[in-house]
Write a protein that holds these residues in place. Structure first.
Motif, PDB file in Angstrom:
ATOM      1  N   VAL A 657     -47.985  58.259   4.693  1.00 40.99           N
ATOM      2  CA  VAL A 657     -46.858  57.360   4.917  1.00 40.99           C
ATOM      3  C   VAL A 657     -47.308  55.911   4.783  1.00 40.99           C
ATOM      4  N   GLU A 658     -46.318  55.055   4.555  1.00 40.50           N
ATOM      5  CA  GLU A 658     -46.554  53.620   4.421  1.00 40.50           C
ATOM      6  C   GLU A 658     -45.555  52.897   5.317  1.00 40.50           C
ATOM      7  N   SER A 659     -46.046  51.887   6.057  1.00 38.18           N
ATOM      8  CA  SER A 659     -45.147  51.111   6.904  1.00 38.18           C
ATOM      9  C   SER A 659     -45.809  49.797   7.265  1.00 38.18           C
ATOM     10  N   THR A 660     -45.023  48.747   7.365  1.00 40.11           N
ATOM     11  CA  THR A 660     -45.561  47.453   7.802  1.00 40.11           C
ATOM     12  C   THR A 660     -45.839  47.441   9.295  1.00 40.11           C
ATOM     13  N   ASN A 661     -45.372  48.473  10.002  1.00 40.72           N
ATOM     14  CA  ASN A 661     -45.559  48.524  11.452  1.00 40.72           C
ATOM     15  C   ASN A 661     -46.777  49.336  11.873  1.00 40.72           C
ATOM     16  N   ILE A 662     -47.567  49.778  10.900  1.00 42.45           N
ATOM     17  CA  ILE A 662     -48.789  50.496  11.239  1.00 42.45           C
ATOM     18  C   ILE A 662     -49.963  49.810  10.575  1.00 42.45           C
ATOM     19  N   TYR A 663     -51.114  49.995  11.179  1.00 35.19           N
ATOM     20  CA  TYR A 663     -52.360  49.541  10.552  1.00 35.19           C
ATOM     21  C   TYR A 663     -53.411  50.595  10.848  1.00 35.19           C
ATOM     22  N   ASP A 664     -53.809  51.307   9.825  1.00 32.54           N
ATOM     23  CA  ASP A 664     -54.792  52.373   9.988  1.00 32.54           C
ATOM     24  C   ASP A 664     -56.163  51.836   9.620  1.00 32.54           C
ATOM     25  N   LYS A 665     -57.027  51.696  10.626  1.00 34.19           N
ATOM     26  CA  LYS A 665     -58.350  51.112  10.377  1.00 34.19           C
ATOM     27  C   LYS A 665     -59.197  51.976   9.460  1.00 34.19           C
ATOM     28  N   GLU A 666     -58.923  53.298   9.432  1.00 34.11           N
ATOM     29  CA  GLU A 666     -59.741  54.181   8.602  1.00 34.11           C
ATOM     30  C   GLU A 666     -59.424  53.996   7.125  1.00 34.11           C
ATOM     31  N   LEU A 667     -58.143  53.855   6.803  1.00 29.66           N
ATOM     32  CA  LEU A 667     -57.768  53.665   5.405  1.00 29.66           C
ATOM     33  C   LEU A 667     -57.681  52.191   5.043  1.00 29.66           C
ATOM     34  N   GLY A 668     -57.797  51.328   6.041  1.00 26.05           N
ATOM     35  CA  GLY A 668     -57.904  49.901   5.774  1.00 26.05           C
ATOM     36  C   GLY A 668     -56.604  49.249   5.363  1.00 26.05           C
ATOM     37  N   GLY A 669     -55.452  49.711   5.821  1.00 25.78           N
ATOM     38  CA  GLY A 669     -54.207  49.070   5.435  1.00 25.78           C
ATOM     39  C   GLY A 669     -53.014  49.709   6.102  1.00 25.78           C
ATOM     40  N   GLN A 670     -51.862  49.636   5.447  1.00 26.05           N
ATOM     41  CA  GLN A 670     -50.613  50.097   6.038  1.00 26.05           C
ATOM     42  C   GLN A 670     -50.270  51.522   5.624  1.00 26.05           C
ATOM     43  N   TYR A 671     -51.246  52.246   5.136  1.00 21.14           N
ATOM     44  CA  TYR A 671     -51.084  53.668   4.868  1.00 21.14           C
ATOM     45  C   TYR A 671     -51.769  54.458   5.977  1.00 21.14           C
ATOM     46  N   THR A 672     -51.229  55.606   6.279  1.00 21.38           N
ATOM     47  CA  THR A 672     -51.932  56.515   7.173  1.00 21.38           C
ATOM     48  C   THR A 672     -51.550  57.942   6.818  1.00 21.38           C
ATOM     49  N   ILE A 673     -52.409  58.867   7.190  1.00 21.47           N
ATOM     50  CA  ILE A 673     -52.157  60.289   6.965  1.00 21.47           C
ATOM     51  C   ILE A 673     -52.157  60.966   8.321  1.00 21.47           C
ATOM     52  N   LYS A 674     -51.029  61.493   8.707  1.00 19.38           N
ATOM     53  CA  LYS A 674     -50.874  62.116  10.019  1.00 19.38           C
ATOM     54  C   LYS A 674     -49.835  63.236   9.922  1.00 19.38           C
ATOM     55  N   GLU A 675     -49.774  64.035  10.979  1.00 20.24           N
ATOM     56  CA  GLU A 675     -48.705  65.032  11.078  1.00 20.24           C
ATOM     57  C   GLU A 675     -47.432  64.331  11.555  1.00 20.24           C
ATOM     58  N   TYR A 676     -46.355  64.556  10.834  1.00 15.39           N
ATOM     59  CA  TYR A 676     -45.090  63.834  11.048  1.00 15.39           C
ATOM     60  C   TYR A 676     -44.199  64.598  12.025  1.00 15.39           C
ATOM     61  N   ARG A 677     -43.728  63.895  13.054  1.00 13.80           N
ATOM     62  CA  ARG A 677     -42.757  64.477  13.986  1.00 13.80           C
ATOM     63  C   ARG A 677     -41.695  63.419  14.280  1.00 13.80           C
ATOM     64  N   SER A 678     -40.446  63.843  14.411  1.00 14.93           N
ATOM     65  CA  SER A 678     -39.397  62.850  14.649  1.00 14.93           C
ATOM     66  C   SER A 678     -38.359  63.366  15.635  1.00 14.93           C
ATOM     67  N   LYS A 679     -37.750  62.402  16.331  1.00 16.38           N
ATOM     68  CA  LYS A 679     -36.594  62.671  17.180  1.00 16.38           C
ATOM     69  C   LYS A 679     -35.414  61.912  16.592  1.00 16.38           C
ATOM     70  N   LYS A 680     -34.274  62.598  16.486  1.00 19.27           N
ATOM     71  CA  LYS A 680     -33.094  61.960  15.911  1.00 19.27           C
ATOM     72  C   LYS A 680     -31.971  61.901  16.946  1.00 19.27           C
ATOM     73  N   THR A 681     -31.101  60.947  16.743  1.00 16.74           N
ATOM     74  CA  THR A 681     -29.909  60.857  17.581  1.00 16.74           C
ATOM     75  C   THR A 681     -28.695  60.728  16.679  1.00 16.74           C
ATOM     76  N   GLN A 682     -27.578  61.244  17.125  1.00 15.16           N
ATOM     77  CA  GLN A 682     -26.385  61.258  16.283  1.00 15.16           C
ATOM     78  C   GLN A 682     -25.513  60.045  16.582  1.00 15.16           C
ATOM     79  N   THR A 683     -25.117  59.356  15.519  1.00 13.47           N
ATOM     80  CA  THR A 683     -24.133  58.282  15.639  1.00 13.47           C
ATOM     81  C   THR A 683     -22.778  58.856  15.250  1.00 13.47           C
ATOM     82  N   ASP A 684     -21.819  57.995  15.054  1.00 10.88           N
ATOM     83  CA  ASP A 684     -20.468  58.473  14.742  1.00 10.88           C
ATOM     84  C   ASP A 684     -20.427  59.306  13.466  1.00 10.88           C
ATOM     85  N   ASP A 685     -21.197  58.871  12.471  1.00 10.22           N
ATOM     86  CA  ASP A 685     -21.065  59.564  11.188  1.00 10.22           C
ATOM     87  C   ASP A 685     -22.391  60.015  10.581  1.00 10.22           C
TER      88      ASP A 685
END
Length: 727
Positions: A657-685
């Motif tokens: 993944v790539e994001s400006t909100n992460i900094y992975d010291k191992e890969l030296g930038g805004q990329y990281t390799i991790k297991e992805y998990r997410s929580k979602k919430t429902q809006t109107d549509d």
């Protein structure tokens, strides 16, 4: 994620001190690290202090440092004195070897501190700092690249061991003693002789004002007092470092070229000492100084030099030359690395050791191989005949060592290690003629289905691009460190199970200058055994062995763990262009920038040729994975296969993944390799992400999940889905 440190930059001048005080008022009496630099001559200075303003004022009064222009201050509320000393010493070591700046620092007082949480916290902070320094353009290379560089391995900016400090004190006292002419330092392979020689040379070429006494411990202060007395007694020393082997000499010349105060022409060969007198000569690898035996084309020059110095050519040697041409001589010596009749005899060094004007010190501690003293003793014992006490070697977690029954397996394993860690090479005994030297289509070493060629070059072969596809010998490897070594023990050495003796087949030993004129078979055996002892102690992380002689292989099986034959993993081939349909893009995540959706436009990509058993498609790409955060699935240094993400659920998948909100010291930038998990919430549509967690899968509990919430999830982009480890 918030950073645990701050790097701020300001002008380095009298006028900027007030501004500096205001900007860093919370850290004026707090430990911090600083880097002063100028970009004309690219000189710099690294330091640490608990009194920022006073230290800067002192530097501005220094003739050397007042020409520096920029101050980069590294501060953190996590720092204590020990932490800043450690980060300072690491910055000195790595910046000196990075090659962008030449440091004004002296090389005494390089800290090697041990304190609570050092590994878990401060080394990780240092890696983060280094990555940001690369971003700022202050440093250029990755830490992994520098670790494998000659400038780092042979840098004078090292922390010395207690034994090395004792040797250094003896040398300095010898320089101050009118009754002493020679310092003889003896030590086996990997005991740090070359490091001490280079450290000493840099020390003696440094001005006293370049040292920061506030960082010194008792040992440093004692050394500094001796050093000051040497400076007072000699002033400018006319000195040189003598390196007998031409290949290693060229490497050290390059190292000297990158160090402030040193020049490549300060590294010379033994024949060069004839040209003038010296206050001091430091001779590294002095066991390779030559006498008048089997010199080939060098006979003429040897005889002329003897005549010029007034020596009898038949009884003198290069050892006599250096002793005559220097008021003081420092010799680093290892009898067990003498490998041919032209080497000065052990008797000559024994006689020198017994002289009244010789001072002697021994280095015993092993620094090169991570197998440590146990592995070194094992190698020594393995070649000690009728050794009833020898026990099988059990490689630990820190060292890999195997005996192979199939040479092709060992060749492939070394190539895989080179892809993962670099500096992995095949080395063999001199049991095959060098026919490829004249005909590049010929193979020198042919064993069953494996066909190999000797090294195509003789100077600095280890660092040549094609070295991984060739085989080196003792003459191209002596003095060098490798990460992994694959040693081919040739048919010139065998084993008699009845007498329990090693046997030498001299007709199979192809180094003519290594055997001509030898009448005693035991002397030839000692040279050949020394060769194998030497090359078996080159590998820092591991040594792999293949033995040609069946009886010797059977004997070694009693003591060496056999490498089991597994489903063969072929080394992957990288190409600069897409040469066929099996090629997919290969990215270095330290280099790649921008969107992977148009990855064919990313600069500096290579193409990796997939094995024939893997079907390719346009969505596949590969990356080298550095670090331990996913080591349960993706080992550090692995090449991993990914499939471009084209939509669908990612929950529970390993993602790049790539994001400006992460900094992975191992890969030296805004990329990281991790297991992805997410929580979602429902809006109107629709459904929106409430929280995304990127989980490490590591045996190291230090690595914690990266949690992105609300707005932080918006710019997160899944680049690819992990498919498998390729190598």
């Amino acid at each position: 994620m918030s950073k645990r440190y701050l790097i701020s930059t300001s002008e380095f001048s009298e006028q900027s001190l007030t501004d500096l005080s205001l900007k860093h008022q919370n850290f004026l009496s707090w430990p911090l690290v600083y880097f002063l630099s100028e970009n004309n001559k690219f000189e710099a200075y690294v330091g640490e202090t608990t009194d920022l303003v006073s230290r800067m004022k002192a530097h501005l009064k220094s003739d050397h440092k007042k020409n520096l222009q920029s101050a980069h201050l590294i501060s953190s509320d996590l720092f204590n004195k020990s932490a800043t000393l450690d980060i300072e010493s690491n910055l000195i070591k790595y910046i000196a070897a990075d090659g962008r700046y030449q440091l004004q620092n002296g090389n005494l007082g390089i800290a090697n501190h041990h304190f609570y949480q050092k590994k878990e916290l401060y080394w990780d902070i240092f890696k983060d700092i280094w990555s940001e320094l690369r971003t700022l353009g202050i440093t250029r290379h990755s830490l992994e690249y520098i670790d494998n560089s000659d400038l780092f391995k042979y840098s004078p900016y090292k922390s010395l061991s207690d034994e090395q400090v004792a040797g250094l004190k003896m040398i300095l006292k010898c320089l101050l003693d009118d009754r002493a002419k020679v310092s003889l330092i003896e030590g086996g392979a990997g005991t740090g002789k070359s490091i001490l020689a280079i450290f000493l040379f840099k020390l003696l070429k440094t001005d006293t004002e370049d040292f920061n006494l506030t960082d010194f411990d008792e040992n440093d202060l004692e050394l500094f007092e001796l050093f000051k007395k040497v400076k007072q007694q000699y002033g400018h020393l006319e000195m040189a470092l003598v390196v007998p082997m031409s290949s290693f000499r060229k490497t050290i010349e390059k190292v000297f070229k990158g160090i402030k105060g040193l020049r490549s022409n300060m590294v010379i060969g033994p024949a060069d000492v004839v040209k003038k007198k010296y206050d001091l000569l430091i001779i590294d690898e002095s066991h390779r100084l030559r006498q008048r035996v089997n010199l080939g084309a060098y006979f003429g020059a040897f005889d002329q030099n003897c005549k010029a110095l007034g020596f009898d050519k038949m009884t003198s040697s290069e050892l006599d030359w250096v002793l005559k041409q220097a008021n003081k001589s420092i010799l680093f010596y290892d009898e067990q690395q003498s490998i041919k009749p032209s080497d000065v005899s052990a008797g000559a060094f024994k006689n020198l050791k017994q002289k009244a004007d010789t001072r002697y010190e021994i280095l015993k501690t092993q620094f090169r191989v991570k197998g440590g003293a146990d592995y070194v003793k094992f190698i020594q014992g393995l070649f000690t005949e009728q050794n009833k006490a020898l026990k099988p070697y059990a490689p630990g977690l820190n060292y890999e060592s195997y005996l192979y029954e199939c040479l092709d397996d060992m060749v492939n394993d070394i190539k895989l290690k080179d892809q993962q860690f670099g500096l992995s090479r095949l080395i063999a005994g001199f049991a095959w003629k060098w026919i490829s030297n004249k005909d590049k289509s010929k193979f020198d070493i042919v064993i069953e289905d494996t066909k190999l060629q000797w090294n195509a070059v003789t100077v600095d072969w280890v660092n040549t691009p094609n070295a991984i596809n060739e085989v080196g010998c003792i003459h191209t490897i002596q003095g060098y460190d490798l990460n992994y070594t694959g040693v081919i023990i040739g048919p010139e050495i065998g084993y008699d199970p009845i007498s329990e003796q090693l046997i030498i087949h001299d007709q199979l030993y192809q180094d003519k200058n290594g055997k001509n004129s030898i009448k005693d078979p035991e002397i030839l055996k000692s040279y050949i055994v020394n060769i194998y002892k030497t090359i078996l102690l080159r590998g820092i992380n591991g040594t792999f062995i293949y033995v040609c002689d069946p009886a010797l292989r059977k004997h070694f099986k009693k003591f060496w763990r056999l490498k089991e034959t597994v489903a063969q993993v072929k080394p992957l081939n990288l190409h600069s262009n897409k040469i066929n349909g099996q090629c997919i893009p290969f990215y270095d995540l330290n280099i790649a920038a921008g969107s992977f959706s148009a990855y064919q436009q990313v600069e500096n990509i290579s193409f990796l040729e997939l094995p024939d058993n893997l079907r390719t498609n346009p969505d596949l790409f590969a990356c080298k994975i550095v670090g331990e955060s996913m080591n349960k699935v993706i080992p550090n240094g692995s090449i991993a296969l990914f499939k471009k993400y084209n939509g669908g659920s990612r929950n529970g998948l390993i993602c790049l993944v790539e994001s400006t909100n992460i900094y992975d010291k191992e890969l030296g930038g805004q990329y990281t390799i991790k297991e992805y998990r997410s929580k979602k919430t429902q809006t109107d549509d629709s459904w929106v992400h409430e929280e995304i967690t990127l989980h490490p899968l590591s045996t190291d509990e230090y690595f914690q999940p990266l949690v992105l919430r609300d707005e932080e999830t918006i710019d997160l982009k899944v680049i690819g889905i992990f498919e498998r480890v390729l190598a």
